[in-house]
Design an enzyme around this catalytic site. Structure first.
Site, mmCIF file in Angstrom:
data_model
loop_
_atom_site.group_PDB
_atom_site.id
_atom_site.type_symbol
_atom_site.label_atom_id
_atom_site.label_comp_id
_atom_site.label_asym_id
_atom_site.label_seq_id
_atom_site.Cartn_x
_atom_site.Cartn_y
_atom_site.Cartn_z
ATOM 1 N N ASP B 91 -3.822 -8.685 10.172
ATOM 2 C CA ASP B 91 -2.453 -8.470 11.214
ATOM 3 C C ASP B 91 -2.820 -9.070 12.556
ATOM 4 O OD1 ASP B 91 -4.039 -6.659 12.446
ATOM 5 O OD2 ASP B 91 -2.985 -4.937 11.759
ATOM 6 N N SER B 92 -1.854 -8.800 13.389
ATOM 7 C CA SER B 92 -2.133 -9.592 14.784
ATOM 8 C C SER B 92 -2.585 -8.900 15.921
ATOM 9 C CB SER B 92 -0.598 -10.160 15.218
ATOM 10 O OG SER B 92 0.226 -8.860 15.470
ATOM 11 N N GLY B 93 -2.694 -7.759 15.558
ATOM 12 C CA GLY B 93 -3.368 -6.783 16.604
ATOM 13 C C GLY B 93 -2.475 -6.185 17.447
ATOM 14 N N GLY B 94 -0.984 -6.473 17.225
ATOM 15 C CA GLY B 94 -0.040 -6.148 17.955
ATOM 16 C C GLY B 94 0.115 -4.491 17.906
ATOM 17 N N ASP B 145 2.965 -9.826 18.148
ATOM 18 C CA ASP B 145 4.173 -9.234 18.744
ATOM 19 C C ASP B 145 4.037 -8.216 19.188
ATOM 20 O OD1 ASP B 145 3.080 -7.880 16.295
ATOM 21 O OD2 ASP B 145 4.794 -7.078 15.636
ATOM 22 N N GLY B 220 7.517 -2.605 12.636
ATOM 23 C CA GLY B 220 8.052 -1.657 13.556
ATOM 24 C C GLY B 220 8.785 -0.687 12.868
ATOM 25 N N ASP B 270 1.374 -3.067 2.830
ATOM 26 C CA ASP B 270 0.002 -2.771 3.096
ATOM 27 C C ASP B 270 0.346 -1.218 3.661
ATOM 28 O OD1 ASP B 270 1.088 -3.677 5.884
ATOM 29 O OD2 ASP B 270 -1.082 -2.328 6.252
#
Lengths: 375, 375
Positions: B91-94, B145, B220, B270
């Site tokens: 995942d992006s870390g956002g 994001d 989100g 996930d």
């Protein structure tokens, strides 16, 4: 029944086979400690298939408190409860109760103590310790004893040995008048005490030997005394304990301690060191001891130890294990515990092989050097 | 590349095959979360052989902080570092950065934040998040994001979506001008945001679809809003996201959430729920949900769940697992985590089978009833 299979010509080391109701145990043997019905962090399958433990320990004190005898009885004993089909030895609870300083009181009758979990009051006697181990269904039961601290006043140690011997007599009576609950034979080992006093150790070894049980144990060592004193006590005691019965050195120790004790005629060992130290990031390897938290392992992508026959020892790198331990990830403790146990079991297996091949002392000498390395 | 293999006639559910450099992933798929390069408490061998995870997640934020990109680079990427040969999505870390309330500051450029480990200061940008994931070598990378909280002010959500879209453009540029470091193809998914506002979700889905990447994600959601609102947002978004590309619903959710989302055309999931809840003693079983701490399981010696195809689910009893959890033994968390993941993976496998057999809605209806049981 215990069969001696080979003897070292240069020392008291020997190999043998201890037959129990749940299977044969080749000796010398190291027994992983499964305090509360679990070798901490290790699936039973990995314990049998990967580590290849021939026997594990349970702890009478812990199991009595949790899950308790009612549940263990309903389960049909500890083997069923924890899904473990190989042999189990349970210690007598003596060591744990006597660690509860301030929360226990000793009388001739037994030991009154407060639970470390909820403060509830309990009494252990030589008799009910037999009864509890009957419910647990341990293949090898231990006699309730007092484990003296180190250092210990001579007069205290002398009185303590007398109490341990008195309890031994009572335990034997109870053992003889009761039967296994689960249809499987149980044997019982008495425990030699006496601190680091040669005359008390001799006295105790004679008393223990005279009980004529199927095996014998040495307790109260590796509690802080110098290693040389421990080795001396083992020699004194093993001169008296019958040669044809298994000898179990309780709670010992480092890999070097184990080799020294094998040389002095010990057959059985248990210790929390491989699992406890593993959880703290200390690894025993074929090249020496590692503190995996050390920065030098941060980019060492070589396997933990290619010489240790466990899948984790080959599969994972030192750098990855370090990352897990530094990050507080449980997987780190699991890997280190499996590896260290596999290391201990391999060490003892190799000792056996070298005794059989008449090469024990030479091999031991080279191993002690290696094992003393800190990488 | 994504191949759709079958479609449900009564809903948007479908099955497919997502091809990645480290292997094919049949969909729908549940991806166990391996935050810091470890699915907590589970050996890689058990993850692949027992749970049969086809792909796992890594977390860019956590891996960037520990072990850090230098070590990951020296290791040749995360697959090598953690000895995992199957696909990995990072995942992006956002989500993590935006959970650091008070310890992060958002600008057009990116997100400044303080490490939760040592307070050190860092900056994540859409560009360096691509770079970090190139070093990690994830098969599926995610675009940086902003994950908005719930509830969220409309104007905030609107601005946030605009920022996320701006970052998406920059991430795509960086993605196109860089190559994989480890010789294996990497793909990247953008993330639809927009809170629970239908118009923002539509706007975001259109933007994300127009990026033309190999798959798309919905972020989100499952952040506190009612399940019905989440389902509504999935419908709104999936009407816009291209049908022929995989759709990944991030961080969701309960078994029922997953079935409802599959019905609405989601392919990938996930969630930390199976492992985190497992560590707390909550078990998902074929008969319903269990709190293993409940006294009713104290003498229930039946297997955890004979219908779940993991060795622990069959091998261990509820009473034993309860004992471990009540005693604070790590083995309890390990068993519960393996079981719950195996349960989730079986659930999604069965959804797949029922879609293929044209029986999805009927099966789903009966499952939702069962899954809502509390035993």
């Amino acid at each position: 029944m215990f069969l001696i299979e080979s003897r070292d010509k240069e020392s008291m080391a020997r190999t043998g086979l201890l037959k129990t109701a749940h299977g044969d145990i080749p000796t010398p043997v190291f027994m992983p400690v499964g305090t509360a019905g679990t070798v901490k962090g290790i699936l039973q399958r990995d314990l049998s298939d990967d580590i290849n433990a021939k026997i594990i320990l349970g702890n009478t004190y812990h199991l009595y408190l949790r899950p308790g005898t009612e549940i263990l009885k309903a389960a049909g004993g500890l083997h069923n409860f924890m899904s473990w089909e190989r042999p189990i030895l349970t210690d007598s609870g003596g060591y744990q109760v006597f660690s509860l300083t301030g929360n226990r009181k000793l009388t001739d009758e037994g030991a009154f103590f407060k639970s470390h979990i909820d403060g509830s009051r309990h009494l252990f006697t030589p008799e009910n310790i037999v009864d509890i181990q009957r419910i647990i269904g341990a293949d090898i039961m231990m006699v309730f004893d007092e484990c003296t601290p180190w250092p210990c006043d001579y007069n205290y140690a002398k009185k303590s040995v007398a109490l341990t011997h008195h309890w031994l007599d009572r335990a034997v009576v109870r053992f003889n008048e009761t039967d296994p609950l689960w249809g499987k034979e149980q044997i019982m080992f008495p425990i030699v005490q006496g601190g680091t006093f040669e005359d008390l150790r001799k006295l105790s070894a004679e008393k223990v030997a005279s009980a004529g049980l199927e095996g014998n144990a040495i307790g109260g060592l590796s509690v802080g005394e110098p290693a040389e004193e421990m080795y001396k006590m083992i020699e004194v005691v093993n001169d008296i304990l019958p040669v044809d019965k298994p000898r179990y050195l309780m709670g010992v120790g480092t890999p070097v301690n184990i080799l020294e004790a094998i040389e002095r005629g010990i057959d059985m060992f248990d210790c929390v060191m491989p699992t406890r130290n593993g959880r703290n990031g200390m690894l025993f390897t074929s090249e020496g001891t590692i503190n995996i938290r050390n920065r030098k392992w941060i980019d060492d992508f070589s396997p933990i130890d290619p010489e240790t026959p466990s899948i984790v020892s080959h599969f994972y790198s030192k750098a990855y294990l370090r990352h897990l331990v530094m990050s507080g990830e449980n997987l780190g403790a699991q890997i280190a515990s499996i590896h260290n146990l596999a290391f201990y079991l391999k060490l003892v297996d190799e000792a056996k092989k070298n005794i059989e091949e008449g090469n024990f002392r030479k091999w031991k000498y080279s191993m002690v050097k290696k094992l003393s390395e800190r990488l």
